[in-house]
Design an enzyme around this catalytic site. Structure first.
Site, PDB file in Angstrom:
ATOM      1  N   ASP A 184     -40.810  74.496 -41.928  1.00  0.00           N
ATOM      2  CA  ASP A 184     -42.120  75.119 -42.112  1.00  0.00           C
ATOM      3  C   ASP A 184     -41.961  76.436 -42.887  1.00  0.00           C
ATOM      4  O   ASP A 184     -41.124  77.280 -42.533  1.00  0.00           O
ATOM      5  CB  ASP A 184     -42.691  75.398 -40.702  1.00  0.00           C
ATOM      6  CG  ASP A 184     -44.144  75.829 -40.714  1.00  0.00           C
ATOM      7  OD1 ASP A 184     -44.995  74.999 -41.066  1.00  0.00           O
ATOM      8  OD2 ASP A 184     -44.421  76.990 -40.360  1.00  0.00           O
ATOM      9  N   GLU A 213     -41.054  73.237 -46.688  1.00  0.00           N
ATOM     10  CA  GLU A 213     -42.446  73.435 -47.103  1.00  0.00           C
ATOM     11  C   GLU A 213     -42.521  74.703 -47.946  1.00  0.00           C
ATOM     12  O   GLU A 213     -42.374  75.812 -47.431  1.00  0.00           O
ATOM     13  CB  GLU A 213     -43.366  73.574 -45.887  1.00  0.00           C
ATOM     14  CG  GLU A 213     -44.824  73.697 -46.304  1.00  0.00           C
ATOM     15  CD  GLU A 213     -45.712  74.396 -45.284  1.00  0.00           C
ATOM     16  OE1 GLU A 213     -46.943  74.254 -45.386  1.00  0.00           O
ATOM     17  OE2 GLU A 213     -45.184  75.098 -44.392  1.00  0.00           O
TER      18      GLU A 213
HETATM   19  C1  GLC Z   1     -47.443  75.597 -42.303  1.00  0.00           C
HETATM   20  C2  GLC Z   1     -48.029  74.478 -41.478  1.00  0.00           C
HETATM   21  C3  GLC Z   1     -49.386  74.896 -41.009  1.00  0.00           C
HETATM   22  C4  GLC Z   1     -49.235  76.143 -40.164  1.00  0.00           C
HETATM   23  C5  GLC Z   1     -48.493  77.225 -40.927  1.00  0.00           C
HETATM   24  C6  GLC Z   1     -48.038  78.309 -40.013  1.00  0.00           C
HETATM   25  O1  GLC Z   1     -48.172  75.832 -43.455  1.00  0.00           O
HETATM   26  O2  GLC Z   1     -48.065  73.302 -42.225  1.00  0.00           O
HETATM   27  O3  GLC Z   1     -50.007  73.880 -40.284  1.00  0.00           O
HETATM   28  O4  GLC Z   1     -50.492  76.609 -39.794  1.00  0.00           O
HETATM   29  O5  GLC Z   1     -47.325  76.726 -41.529  1.00  0.00           O
HETATM   30  O6  GLC Z   1     -47.002  77.840 -39.185  1.00  0.00           O
END
Ligand code: GLC
Length: 554
Positions: free
Chosen positions: A215, A275
Protein backbone atom coordinates in the site's frame (compact mmCIF):
# COMPACT_ATOMS: atom_id res chain seq x y z
CA UNK A 1 5.78 -30.81 -5.75
CA UNK A 2 3.08 -28.39 -4.72
CA UNK A 3 1.21 -27.35 -7.85
CA UNK A 4 1.47 -23.72 -6.81
CA UNK A 5 5.24 -23.65 -7.09
CA UNK A 6 5.42 -25.17 -10.54
CA UNK A 7 5.32 -21.88 -12.47
CA UNK A 8 7.73 -19.37 -11.07
CA UNK A 9 7.00 -16.82 -13.80
CA UNK A 10 3.39 -16.38 -12.69
CA UNK A 11 4.14 -12.87 -11.45
CA UNK A 12 4.53 -11.96 -15.11
CA UNK A 13 2.30 -14.29 -17.11
CA UNK A 14 -0.43 -14.56 -14.51
CA UNK A 15 -3.72 -13.00 -13.59
CA UNK A 16 -4.31 -11.80 -10.04
CA UNK A 17 -7.82 -11.56 -8.62
CA UNK A 18 -8.42 -8.94 -5.94
CA UNK A 19 -10.75 -10.02 -3.17
CA UNK A 20 -12.16 -7.33 -0.92
CA UNK A 21 -12.78 -9.76 1.94
CA UNK A 22 -15.52 -7.72 3.56
CA UNK A 23 -17.68 -7.99 0.45
CA UNK A 24 -16.85 -11.32 -1.17
CA UNK A 25 -18.67 -14.07 0.72
CA UNK A 26 -20.08 -14.26 4.24
CA UNK A 27 -20.04 -17.72 5.83
CA UNK A 28 -21.46 -16.82 9.25
CA UNK A 29 -24.40 -14.51 8.49
CA UNK A 30 -22.93 -11.42 10.17
CA UNK A 31 -23.23 -9.46 6.94
CA UNK A 32 -19.46 -9.21 6.43
CA UNK A 33 -17.47 -11.44 4.16
CA UNK A 34 -14.83 -13.68 5.74
CA UNK A 35 -12.01 -16.10 5.05
CA UNK A 36 -14.21 -19.18 5.26
CA UNK A 37 -16.46 -17.56 2.64
CA UNK A 38 -13.49 -17.20 0.31
CA UNK A 39 -12.58 -20.86 0.80
CA UNK A 40 -16.14 -21.85 -0.12
CA UNK A 41 -15.83 -20.01 -3.43
CA UNK A 42 -12.47 -21.23 -4.65
CA UNK A 43 -14.21 -23.30 -7.31
CA UNK A 44 -15.24 -20.06 -8.94
CA UNK A 45 -11.64 -18.91 -9.13
CA UNK A 46 -9.37 -21.79 -9.89
CA UNK A 47 -8.59 -23.24 -13.27
CA UNK A 48 -9.62 -26.84 -12.78
CA UNK A 49 -13.08 -26.91 -14.31
CA UNK A 50 -14.97 -25.26 -17.17
CA UNK A 51 -17.10 -23.38 -14.63
CA UNK A 52 -14.19 -21.48 -13.14
CA UNK A 53 -12.21 -18.42 -14.05
CA UNK A 54 -8.71 -19.81 -13.89
CA UNK A 55 -6.76 -17.11 -12.14
CA UNK A 56 -3.23 -17.54 -10.81
CA UNK A 57 -3.37 -15.66 -7.53
CA UNK A 58 -5.68 -13.89 -5.14
CA UNK A 59 -4.79 -10.62 -3.49
CA UNK A 60 -6.66 -10.05 -0.25
CA UNK A 61 -7.31 -6.48 0.80
CA UNK A 62 -6.29 -6.14 4.49
CA UNK A 63 -7.45 -8.91 6.81
CA UNK A 64 -5.66 -7.68 9.94
CA UNK A 65 -7.35 -6.42 13.09
CA UNK A 66 -8.47 -2.88 12.41
CA UNK A 67 -10.84 -0.38 14.00
CA UNK A 68 -11.97 0.38 10.43
CA UNK A 69 -11.37 4.09 10.25
CA UNK A 70 -10.28 3.23 6.72
CA UNK A 71 -11.72 -0.28 6.43
CA UNK A 72 -8.64 -2.32 7.20
CA UNK A 73 -6.15 0.17 5.79
CA UNK A 74 -5.65 1.24 9.41
CA UNK A 75 -4.01 -1.78 11.00
CA UNK A 76 -3.91 -2.31 14.75
CA UNK A 77 -2.02 -5.64 14.67
CA UNK A 78 0.15 -6.44 11.67
CA UNK A 79 0.50 -10.15 12.31
CA UNK A 80 -3.03 -11.01 13.40
CA UNK A 81 -6.27 -11.75 11.59
CA UNK A 82 -9.36 -9.68 12.35
CA UNK A 83 -11.79 -11.93 14.20
CA UNK A 84 -14.60 -10.77 11.94
CA UNK A 85 -12.77 -12.43 9.05
CA UNK A 86 -11.70 -15.51 10.98
CA UNK A 87 -8.66 -16.79 12.82
CA UNK A 88 -5.07 -17.44 11.94
CA UNK A 89 -6.07 -21.09 11.59
CA UNK A 90 -8.68 -20.06 8.99
CA UNK A 91 -6.02 -18.11 7.18
CA UNK A 92 -3.74 -21.13 7.15
CA UNK A 93 -6.62 -23.21 5.83
CA UNK A 94 -7.14 -20.67 3.07
CA UNK A 95 -3.47 -20.71 2.09
CA UNK A 96 -3.42 -24.51 2.06
CA UNK A 97 -6.64 -24.68 0.03
CA UNK A 98 -5.32 -22.15 -2.49
CA UNK A 99 -1.94 -23.81 -2.81
CA UNK A 100 -3.61 -27.16 -3.27
CA UNK A 101 -5.30 -25.71 -6.35
CA UNK A 102 -2.25 -23.89 -7.66
CA UNK A 103 -3.50 -20.47 -6.56
CA UNK A 104 -1.00 -18.07 -4.98
CA UNK A 105 -1.94 -15.84 -2.07
CA UNK A 106 -0.93 -12.17 -1.90
CA UNK A 107 -1.54 -10.05 1.18
CA UNK A 108 -2.01 -6.30 1.32
CA UNK A 109 0.65 -4.75 3.54
CA UNK A 110 -0.14 -1.30 4.85
CA UNK A 111 3.24 -0.20 6.12
CA UNK A 112 3.19 3.56 5.56
CA UNK A 113 0.86 4.12 8.49
CA UNK A 114 -0.84 2.15 11.24
CA UNK A 115 -4.05 2.67 13.12
CA UNK A 116 -3.96 5.29 15.87
CA UNK A 117 -5.10 2.42 18.11
CA UNK A 118 -2.03 0.30 17.34
CA UNK A 119 -0.14 -0.25 20.63
CA UNK A 120 2.93 1.33 18.98
CA UNK A 121 1.09 4.60 18.45
CA UNK A 122 -0.56 4.46 21.86
CA UNK A 123 2.91 4.16 23.40
CA UNK A 124 4.34 6.80 21.09
CA UNK A 125 1.74 9.40 21.92
CA UNK A 126 2.09 8.78 25.66
CA UNK A 127 5.25 10.89 25.93
CA UNK A 128 8.36 12.24 24.25
CA UNK A 129 10.65 9.69 25.87
CA UNK A 130 10.40 5.92 25.94
CA UNK A 131 11.14 3.21 23.40
CA UNK A 132 8.29 4.10 21.00
CA UNK A 133 8.62 7.89 21.17
CA UNK A 134 10.12 8.13 17.66
CA UNK A 135 8.12 5.38 15.96
CA UNK A 136 5.90 7.96 14.29
CA UNK A 137 6.68 11.32 12.71
CA UNK A 138 6.33 13.90 15.44
CA UNK A 139 7.27 17.57 15.11
CA UNK A 140 7.05 20.73 17.17
CA UNK A 141 4.91 23.63 16.12
CA UNK A 142 6.95 26.49 14.72
CA UNK A 143 4.59 29.06 16.25
CA UNK A 144 0.96 30.15 16.42
CA UNK A 145 -1.56 30.98 13.74
CA UNK A 146 -3.43 34.29 13.74
CA UNK A 147 -6.19 32.51 15.64
CA UNK A 148 -3.71 31.47 18.31
CA UNK A 149 -3.64 27.79 17.35
CA UNK A 150 -0.37 25.84 16.96
CA UNK A 151 0.91 26.22 13.39
CA UNK A 152 1.67 22.93 11.58
CA UNK A 153 5.35 22.14 10.91
CA UNK A 154 5.03 22.43 7.12
CA UNK A 155 2.53 22.64 4.27
CA UNK A 156 2.03 18.92 3.64
CA UNK A 157 -1.57 17.88 2.97
CA UNK A 158 -3.59 14.80 3.82
CA UNK A 159 -4.95 12.97 0.76
CA UNK A 160 -8.19 12.73 2.68
CA UNK A 161 -8.46 16.50 3.14
CA UNK A 162 -6.85 19.19 5.30
CA UNK A 163 -3.37 19.44 6.76
CA UNK A 164 -1.35 16.25 7.12
CA UNK A 165 -0.51 17.28 10.67
CA UNK A 166 -2.64 16.57 13.71
CA UNK A 167 -2.01 18.33 17.01
CA UNK A 168 -1.68 16.04 20.03
CA UNK A 169 -2.29 17.73 23.36
CA UNK A 170 -0.59 14.95 25.32
CA UNK A 171 2.79 15.37 23.66
CA UNK A 172 2.29 19.02 22.80
CA UNK A 173 3.40 18.16 19.25
CA UNK A 174 2.01 17.39 15.83
CA UNK A 175 2.06 13.96 14.23
CA UNK A 176 1.96 13.30 10.51
CA UNK A 177 -0.90 11.50 8.77
CA UNK A 178 -0.94 11.29 4.99
CA UNK A 179 -4.52 9.95 5.17
CA UNK A 180 -6.98 10.10 8.10
CA UNK A 181 -5.83 11.44 11.50
CA UNK A 182 -6.60 7.89 12.68
CA UNK A 183 -3.80 6.67 10.35
CA UNK A 184 -0.54 8.10 11.73
CA UNK A 185 2.51 7.70 9.46
CA UNK A 186 5.20 5.36 10.75
CA UNK A 187 8.76 6.64 10.97
CA UNK A 188 10.65 4.33 8.60
CA UNK A 189 13.85 6.30 9.29
CA UNK A 190 13.94 4.83 12.81
CA UNK A 191 15.95 1.55 12.61
CA UNK A 192 13.68 -0.09 15.21
CA UNK A 193 10.61 0.67 13.08
CA UNK A 194 12.33 -0.59 9.96
CA UNK A 195 13.22 -3.82 11.74
CA UNK A 196 9.69 -4.26 13.14
CA UNK A 197 8.06 -3.72 9.75
CA UNK A 198 10.49 -6.01 7.94
CA UNK A 199 9.71 -8.59 10.62
CA UNK A 200 6.06 -8.30 9.58
CA UNK A 201 7.13 -9.19 6.04
CA UNK A 202 9.15 -12.15 7.37
CA UNK A 203 6.26 -13.37 9.53
CA UNK A 204 3.77 -13.59 6.68
CA UNK A 205 6.32 -15.14 4.32
CA UNK A 206 6.91 -17.71 7.04
CA UNK A 207 3.18 -18.41 7.02
CA UNK A 208 3.38 -19.31 3.36
CA UNK A 209 2.16 -16.23 1.51
CA UNK A 210 3.47 -15.76 -2.01
CA UNK A 211 3.72 -12.01 -2.12
CA UNK A 212 2.39 -8.66 -1.14
CA UNK A 213 0.61 -5.66 -2.46
CA UNK A 214 2.44 -2.76 -0.86
CA UNK A 215 0.00 0.00 0.00
CA UNK A 216 1.31 3.48 -1.01
CA UNK A 217 4.90 2.20 -0.92
CA UNK A 218 6.36 5.37 -2.41
CA UNK A 219 5.27 7.30 0.68
CA UNK A 220 7.30 5.22 3.15
CA UNK A 221 10.06 7.82 3.31
CA UNK A 222 9.63 11.57 3.50
CA UNK A 223 12.16 14.38 3.47
CA UNK A 224 14.24 13.93 6.65
CA UNK A 225 14.16 17.67 7.39
CA UNK A 226 10.37 17.82 6.81
CA UNK A 227 10.71 20.68 4.32
CA UNK A 228 7.53 22.14 2.85
CA UNK A 229 6.63 21.24 -0.70
CA UNK A 230 7.22 24.04 -3.22
CA UNK A 231 3.99 25.81 -4.08
CA UNK A 232 2.39 25.92 -7.46
CA UNK A 233 -0.66 27.80 -8.63
CA UNK A 234 -3.51 27.58 -11.05
CA UNK A 235 -4.89 24.12 -10.33
CA UNK A 236 -8.05 22.89 -8.65
CA UNK A 237 -7.97 21.88 -4.99
CA UNK A 238 -5.43 22.52 -2.25
CA UNK A 239 -3.78 19.15 -2.89
CA UNK A 240 -2.54 20.33 -6.26
CA UNK A 241 -1.33 23.73 -5.09
CA UNK A 242 2.01 22.20 -4.28
CA UNK A 243 4.61 20.01 -5.97
CA UNK A 244 4.77 16.86 -3.88
CA UNK A 245 8.52 16.44 -3.92
CA UNK A 246 9.28 16.25 -0.19
CA UNK A 247 6.46 14.03 1.05
CA UNK A 248 7.19 11.01 -1.23
CA UNK A 249 9.55 9.35 -3.74
CA UNK A 250 12.69 10.04 -1.70
CA UNK A 251 16.02 8.70 -3.03
CA UNK A 252 16.55 6.54 0.09
CA UNK A 253 13.45 4.54 -0.83
CA UNK A 254 15.42 2.57 -3.39
CA UNK A 255 17.61 1.08 -0.68
CA UNK A 256 14.59 0.06 1.38
CA UNK A 257 12.90 -1.53 -1.64
CA UNK A 258 16.04 -3.54 -2.31
CA UNK A 259 15.87 -4.85 1.24
CA UNK A 260 12.18 -5.77 0.97
CA UNK A 261 12.75 -7.44 -2.40
CA UNK A 262 15.65 -9.39 -0.90
CA UNK A 263 13.33 -10.89 1.73
CA UNK A 264 10.63 -11.73 -0.80
CA UNK A 265 13.03 -13.13 -3.40
CA UNK A 266 14.77 -15.41 -0.90
CA UNK A 267 12.48 -18.12 -2.24
CA UNK A 268 11.58 -18.35 -5.92
CA UNK A 269 8.03 -17.79 -7.10
CA UNK A 270 7.21 -14.86 -4.84
CA UNK A 271 6.43 -11.30 -5.86
CA UNK A 272 5.24 -7.86 -4.82
CA UNK A 273 3.11 -5.23 -6.47
CA UNK A 274 3.56 -1.73 -5.14
CA UNK A 275 0.73 0.76 -5.17
CA UNK A 276 2.24 3.89 -6.71
CA UNK A 277 0.64 6.80 -4.94
CA UNK A 278 -0.16 9.89 -7.03
CA UNK A 279 3.06 9.95 -9.06
CA UNK A 280 4.11 9.93 -12.68
CA UNK A 281 4.21 6.80 -14.78
CA UNK A 282 7.95 7.42 -15.08
CA UNK A 283 8.25 6.83 -11.34
CA UNK A 284 6.15 3.70 -11.73
CA UNK A 285 8.45 2.31 -14.40
CA UNK A 286 11.57 3.21 -12.45
CA UNK A 287 10.37 1.44 -9.29
CA UNK A 288 9.44 -1.76 -11.11
CA UNK A 289 11.83 -4.71 -11.16
CA UNK A 290 11.65 -8.40 -12.03
CA UNK A 291 9.15 -10.03 -9.63
CA UNK A 292 8.22 -6.58 -8.33
CA UNK A 293 5.43 -4.86 -10.19
CA UNK A 294 4.05 -1.38 -9.79
CA UNK A 295 0.44 -0.28 -10.19
CA UNK A 296 0.43 2.96 -12.15
CA UNK A 297 -3.39 3.13 -12.58
CA UNK A 298 -3.08 4.69 -16.02
CA UNK A 299 -6.06 2.78 -17.40
CA UNK A 300 -8.41 3.47 -14.50
CA UNK A 301 -9.12 7.01 -15.63
CA UNK A 302 -9.13 6.75 -19.41
CA UNK A 303 -12.54 7.60 -20.91
CA UNK A 304 -14.23 5.17 -23.30
CA UNK A 305 -12.49 6.13 -26.51
CA UNK A 306 -10.16 4.16 -28.74
CA UNK A 307 -8.01 7.24 -29.28
CA UNK A 308 -7.63 7.77 -25.53
CA UNK A 309 -6.71 4.12 -24.94
CA UNK A 310 -4.29 4.09 -27.89
CA UNK A 311 -2.57 7.12 -26.38
CA UNK A 312 -2.51 5.59 -22.89
CA UNK A 313 -1.05 2.33 -24.21
CA UNK A 314 1.64 4.29 -26.10
CA UNK A 315 2.44 6.30 -22.95
CA UNK A 316 2.73 3.15 -20.91
CA UNK A 317 4.92 1.36 -23.45
CA UNK A 318 7.19 4.40 -23.81
CA UNK A 319 7.61 4.71 -20.03
CA UNK A 320 8.21 1.02 -19.37
CA UNK A 321 10.12 0.17 -22.55
CA UNK A 322 10.33 -3.43 -23.72
CA UNK A 323 12.23 -4.72 -20.66
CA UNK A 324 10.11 -3.58 -17.74
CA UNK A 325 6.88 -5.41 -17.06
CA UNK A 326 3.71 -3.42 -16.34
CA UNK A 327 0.66 -4.26 -14.22
CA UNK A 328 -2.74 -3.73 -15.83
CA UNK A 329 -5.78 -2.82 -13.80
CA UNK A 330 -9.15 -1.34 -14.68
CA UNK A 331 -10.94 -1.41 -11.33
CA UNK A 332 -10.13 -1.69 -7.65
CA UNK A 333 -11.55 -0.87 -4.23
CA UNK A 334 -10.69 2.82 -4.61
CA UNK A 335 -12.03 3.58 -8.07
CA UNK A 336 -15.48 3.46 -9.62
CA UNK A 337 -16.02 0.06 -11.26
CA UNK A 338 -15.12 0.21 -14.95
CA UNK A 339 -18.35 -1.48 -16.03
CA UNK A 340 -20.14 1.58 -14.65
CA UNK A 341 -17.53 4.06 -15.81
CA UNK A 342 -17.87 2.85 -19.36
CA UNK A 343 -21.64 2.42 -19.37
CA UNK A 344 -22.41 5.92 -20.54
CA UNK A 345 -26.13 5.40 -20.64
CA UNK A 346 -25.69 4.82 -16.91
CA UNK A 347 -27.55 1.60 -16.55
CA UNK A 348 -27.93 -0.50 -19.66
CA UNK A 349 -29.06 -3.88 -18.42
CA UNK A 350 -27.66 -7.38 -18.69
CA UNK A 351 -26.45 -7.99 -22.24
CA UNK A 352 -26.75 -4.30 -23.15
CA UNK A 353 -24.19 -1.86 -24.40
CA UNK A 354 -22.49 -1.60 -21.01
CA UNK A 355 -21.86 -5.34 -20.96
CA UNK A 356 -20.61 -5.29 -24.55
CA UNK A 357 -18.11 -2.61 -23.53
CA UNK A 358 -17.16 -4.62 -20.45
CA UNK A 359 -16.20 -7.50 -22.76
CA UNK A 360 -14.07 -5.23 -24.93
CA UNK A 361 -12.40 -3.90 -21.78
CA UNK A 362 -11.82 -7.47 -20.57
CA UNK A 363 -10.28 -8.44 -23.88
CA UNK A 364 -7.93 -5.50 -23.61
CA UNK A 365 -7.03 -6.12 -19.97
CA UNK A 366 -6.25 -9.77 -20.63
CA UNK A 367 -4.24 -9.27 -23.82
CA UNK A 368 -2.18 -6.15 -23.15
CA UNK A 369 1.44 -6.74 -22.20
CA UNK A 370 1.59 -6.98 -18.43
CA UNK A 371 0.27 -8.87 -15.44
CA UNK A 372 -3.50 -8.52 -15.30
CA UNK A 373 -5.39 -7.66 -12.10
CA UNK A 374 -9.11 -8.37 -11.87
CA UNK A 375 -11.29 -6.86 -9.19
CA UNK A 376 -13.94 -9.16 -7.70
CA UNK A 377 -17.24 -8.75 -9.51
CA UNK A 378 -15.77 -7.37 -12.70
CA UNK A 379 -16.12 -10.85 -14.22
CA UNK A 380 -19.90 -10.32 -14.15
CA UNK A 381 -19.58 -6.61 -15.01
CA UNK A 382 -20.91 -5.80 -11.55
CA UNK A 383 -21.88 -2.14 -11.39
CA UNK A 384 -21.25 0.57 -8.81
CA UNK A 385 -23.59 0.91 -5.88
CA UNK A 386 -25.30 4.23 -5.47
CA UNK A 387 -24.61 5.33 -1.90
CA UNK A 388 -25.19 9.00 -1.07
CA UNK A 389 -22.29 10.68 0.74
CA UNK A 390 -24.55 11.29 3.74
CA UNK A 391 -24.87 7.51 4.18
CA UNK A 392 -21.32 6.67 3.21
CA UNK A 393 -19.01 4.44 5.19
CA UNK A 394 -15.97 5.61 3.24
CA UNK A 395 -14.22 8.06 5.61
CA UNK A 396 -13.10 10.70 3.08
CA UNK A 397 -16.58 10.63 1.52
CA UNK A 398 -17.97 11.53 4.92
CA UNK A 399 -15.57 14.48 5.08
CA UNK A 400 -16.29 15.65 1.55
CA UNK A 401 -17.80 19.07 1.00
CA UNK A 402 -17.38 22.28 -0.88
CA UNK A 403 -13.66 22.57 -0.15
CA UNK A 404 -12.79 18.91 -0.33
CA UNK A 405 -14.15 16.91 -3.26
CA UNK A 406 -14.18 13.16 -3.01
CA UNK A 407 -15.83 10.22 -4.72
CA UNK A 408 -17.55 7.69 -2.49
CA UNK A 409 -15.51 4.48 -2.56
CA UNK A 410 -18.42 2.46 -1.13
CA UNK A 411 -19.72 2.38 -4.68
CA UNK A 412 -17.02 -0.08 -5.74
CA UNK A 413 -17.23 -2.24 -2.61
CA UNK A 414 -20.69 -3.74 -2.95
CA UNK A 415 -21.33 -7.36 -1.95
CA UNK A 416 -20.48 -9.90 -4.64
CA UNK A 417 -23.59 -11.07 -6.50
CA UNK A 418 -23.46 -14.87 -6.48
CA UNK A 419 -27.06 -16.06 -6.83
CA UNK A 420 -30.57 -14.67 -7.42
CA UNK A 421 -31.84 -14.97 -3.87
CA UNK A 422 -32.26 -12.74 -0.80
CA UNK A 423 -28.72 -11.85 0.27
CA UNK A 424 -27.52 -12.54 -3.25
CA UNK A 425 -25.68 -15.67 -2.12
CA UNK A 426 -23.31 -13.26 -0.36
CA UNK A 427 -24.94 -13.51 3.06
CA UNK A 428 -27.97 -14.90 4.81
CA UNK A 429 -27.79 -11.94 7.20
CA UNK A 430 -27.98 -8.21 6.58
CA UNK A 431 -25.21 -7.19 4.19
CA UNK A 432 -22.95 -4.36 5.46
CA UNK A 433 -23.53 -2.47 2.20
CA UNK A 434 -26.63 -2.85 0.03
CA UNK A 435 -26.61 -5.56 -2.61
CA UNK A 436 -26.33 -4.37 -6.20
CA UNK A 437 -29.91 -3.52 -7.27
CA UNK A 438 -29.70 -5.84 -10.30
CA UNK A 439 -28.49 -8.83 -8.27
CA UNK A 440 -31.44 -10.97 -9.39
CA UNK A 441 -30.41 -10.81 -13.01
CA UNK A 442 -26.69 -10.07 -12.76
CA UNK A 443 -24.98 -12.75 -10.72
CA UNK A 444 -22.49 -15.58 -11.07
CA UNK A 445 -25.10 -18.35 -11.22
CA UNK A 446 -27.14 -16.70 -13.98
CA UNK A 447 -24.11 -15.77 -16.04
CA UNK A 448 -22.73 -19.30 -15.74
CA UNK A 449 -25.82 -20.53 -17.60
CA UNK A 450 -25.44 -18.03 -20.40
CA UNK A 451 -22.76 -18.69 -23.01
CA UNK A 452 -22.89 -15.05 -24.13
CA UNK A 453 -22.52 -13.54 -20.67
CA UNK A 454 -19.63 -11.37 -19.55
CA UNK A 455 -18.58 -14.17 -17.18
CA UNK A 456 -18.49 -16.76 -19.96
CA UNK A 457 -16.37 -14.38 -21.97
CA UNK A 458 -13.91 -13.87 -19.08
CA UNK A 459 -13.59 -17.63 -18.70
CA UNK A 460 -12.82 -18.11 -22.39
CA UNK A 461 -10.42 -15.19 -22.57
CA UNK A 462 -8.59 -16.28 -19.44
CA UNK A 463 -8.21 -19.79 -20.85
CA UNK A 464 -6.86 -18.44 -24.12
CA UNK A 465 -4.41 -16.19 -22.26
CA UNK A 466 -3.14 -19.18 -20.26
CA UNK A 467 -2.72 -21.30 -23.35
CA UNK A 468 -1.04 -18.72 -25.59
CA UNK A 469 2.49 -17.63 -24.67
CA UNK A 470 2.16 -14.70 -27.10
CA UNK A 471 -0.70 -13.35 -24.97
CA UNK A 472 0.79 -13.91 -21.55
CA UNK A 473 4.42 -13.08 -22.20
CA UNK A 474 4.90 -11.74 -25.72
CA UNK A 475 6.28 -8.41 -26.83
CA UNK A 476 3.74 -5.85 -28.02
CA UNK A 477 3.58 -3.77 -31.19
CA UNK A 478 0.90 -1.23 -32.02
CA UNK A 479 -0.97 -1.75 -35.29
CA UNK A 480 -2.52 1.03 -37.37
CA UNK A 481 -6.11 -0.22 -37.70
CA UNK A 482 -7.37 2.18 -40.35
CA UNK A 483 -10.40 3.14 -38.25
CA UNK A 484 -10.16 5.75 -35.48
CA UNK A 485 -12.51 3.80 -33.18
CA UNK A 486 -10.39 0.66 -33.14
CA UNK A 487 -7.47 -0.25 -30.89
CA UNK A 488 -5.17 -2.84 -32.47
CA UNK A 489 -1.91 -4.47 -31.48
CA UNK A 490 0.11 -7.60 -31.98
CA UNK A 491 1.65 -9.71 -29.23
CA UNK A 492 4.58 -11.84 -30.30
CA UNK A 493 6.90 -14.49 -28.91
CA UNK A 494 9.49 -16.29 -30.99
CA UNK A 495 7.13 -19.01 -32.09
CA UNK A 496 3.74 -17.32 -32.00
CA UNK A 497 1.83 -14.15 -32.72
CA UNK A 498 -1.58 -12.87 -31.67
CA UNK A 499 -3.50 -10.01 -33.23
CA UNK A 500 -5.96 -8.09 -31.09
CA UNK A 501 -8.64 -5.89 -32.68
CA UNK A 502 -10.96 -3.95 -30.37
CA UNK A 503 -13.85 -1.97 -31.79
CA UNK A 504 -14.80 0.73 -29.30
CA UNK A 505 -17.67 1.99 -31.46
CA UNK A 506 -21.30 0.85 -31.53
CA UNK A 507 -21.12 0.62 -35.32
CA UNK A 508 -19.27 -1.79 -37.58
CA UNK A 509 -15.64 -0.93 -38.32
CA UNK A 510 -13.63 -1.82 -41.40
CA UNK A 511 -10.07 -2.56 -40.34
CA UNK A 512 -6.82 -3.26 -42.12
CA UNK A 513 -5.37 -6.56 -41.01
CA UNK A 514 -1.58 -6.51 -40.86
CA UNK A 515 0.24 -9.13 -42.90
CA UNK A 516 0.95 -12.30 -40.99
CA UNK A 517 4.57 -13.49 -40.95
CA UNK A 518 5.86 -15.36 -44.01
CA UNK A 519 3.31 -17.73 -45.37
CA UNK A 520 1.10 -17.53 -42.26
CA UNK A 521 -2.54 -16.63 -41.81
CA UNK A 522 -4.37 -14.95 -38.95
CA UNK A 523 -7.14 -17.18 -37.68
CA UNK A 524 -9.75 -16.13 -35.16
CA UNK A 525 -9.15 -17.68 -31.73
CA UNK A 526 -11.81 -15.81 -29.80
CA UNK A 527 -14.38 -13.16 -30.52
CA UNK A 528 -17.17 -11.56 -28.59
CA UNK A 529 -19.31 -12.10 -31.70
CA UNK A 530 -20.23 -15.19 -33.73
CA UNK A 531 -17.41 -16.13 -36.09
CA UNK A 532 -16.78 -19.37 -37.91
CA UNK A 533 -14.41 -21.77 -36.20
CA UNK A 534 -10.83 -20.82 -37.10
CA UNK A 535 -12.08 -18.21 -39.53
CA UNK A 536 -9.17 -16.83 -41.54
CA UNK A 537 -8.69 -13.05 -41.76
CA UNK A 538 -7.71 -11.52 -45.09
CA UNK A 539 -6.13 -8.12 -45.66
CA UNK A 540 -9.20 -6.39 -44.32
CA UNK A 541 -11.98 -7.34 -41.97
CA UNK A 542 -15.21 -5.89 -40.70
CA UNK A 543 -15.65 -5.84 -36.97
CA UNK A 544 -19.15 -5.91 -35.55
CA UNK A 545 -20.17 -3.06 -33.22
CA UNK A 546 -18.17 -3.41 -29.97
CA UNK A 547 -16.47 -6.56 -31.20
CA UNK A 548 -13.27 -7.72 -29.52
CA UNK A 549 -11.41 -10.17 -31.70
CA UNK A 550 -8.27 -12.14 -30.93
CA UNK A 551 -6.58 -13.97 -33.79
CA UNK A 552 -3.54 -16.21 -33.77
CA UNK A 553 -1.08 -16.83 -36.49
CA UNK A 554 -1.13 -20.37 -37.69
C1 GLC B 1 -4.38 3.03 -0.54
C2 GLC B 1 -5.57 2.12 -0.44
C3 GLC B 1 -6.75 2.92 0.01
C4 GLC B 1 -6.43 3.50 1.37
C5 GLC B 1 -5.13 4.28 1.34
C6 GLC B 1 -4.63 4.56 2.71
O1 GLC B 1 -4.54 4.01 -1.50
O2 GLC B 1 -5.80 1.50 -1.67
O3 GLC B 1 -7.90 2.14 0.06
O4 GLC B 1 -7.47 4.33 1.78
O5 GLC B 1 -4.10 3.56 0.70
O6 GLC B 1 -4.18 3.37 3.31
Amino acid sequence: MDASSSRSDWWKTGVVYQVYPRSFADSNADGLGDLAGIIEHLDHLDGAGPGSLGIDAIWLSPIYPSPDFDFGYDVSDYVGVDLRYGTLADFERLVAACHGRGIKVILDLVLNHSSHLHPWFQASRSGRTGPYADWYIWADSPGRTLLGRPRPPNNWRSWFGGSAWQWDDGRGQFYLHGFMPEQPDLNWRNPDVRKALLDVVRTWLGRGVDGFRLDVFNLYLKDAALRSNPRRIGRRGAWSWQRHVNDRNQPELEDLLIEIRGLVDAEPGRMTVGELFDSSIGHGAAYSAPHHLVFDFLFTTVPWSAAAFRAAIATREAAFGPKRWPANVLSNHDQPRHASRNDVSGGSGVGGVGDARAKVAAAMLLTLRGTAFLYYGEEIAQRNLVVPNAEAFDPPARRAGLFFRWWNRDQARGPMAWRPEPGGGFTTGKPWLPLPPDVDVRNVAAQSQDAESVLSYYRRALRLRREMPALNSGAQEPVEPGDPDVVAYVRRTEGQAALILLNFASRPAAVRVPAAAAGGTWRVSLSTHPRGPDEALGGSATLAPLEALIAAQA
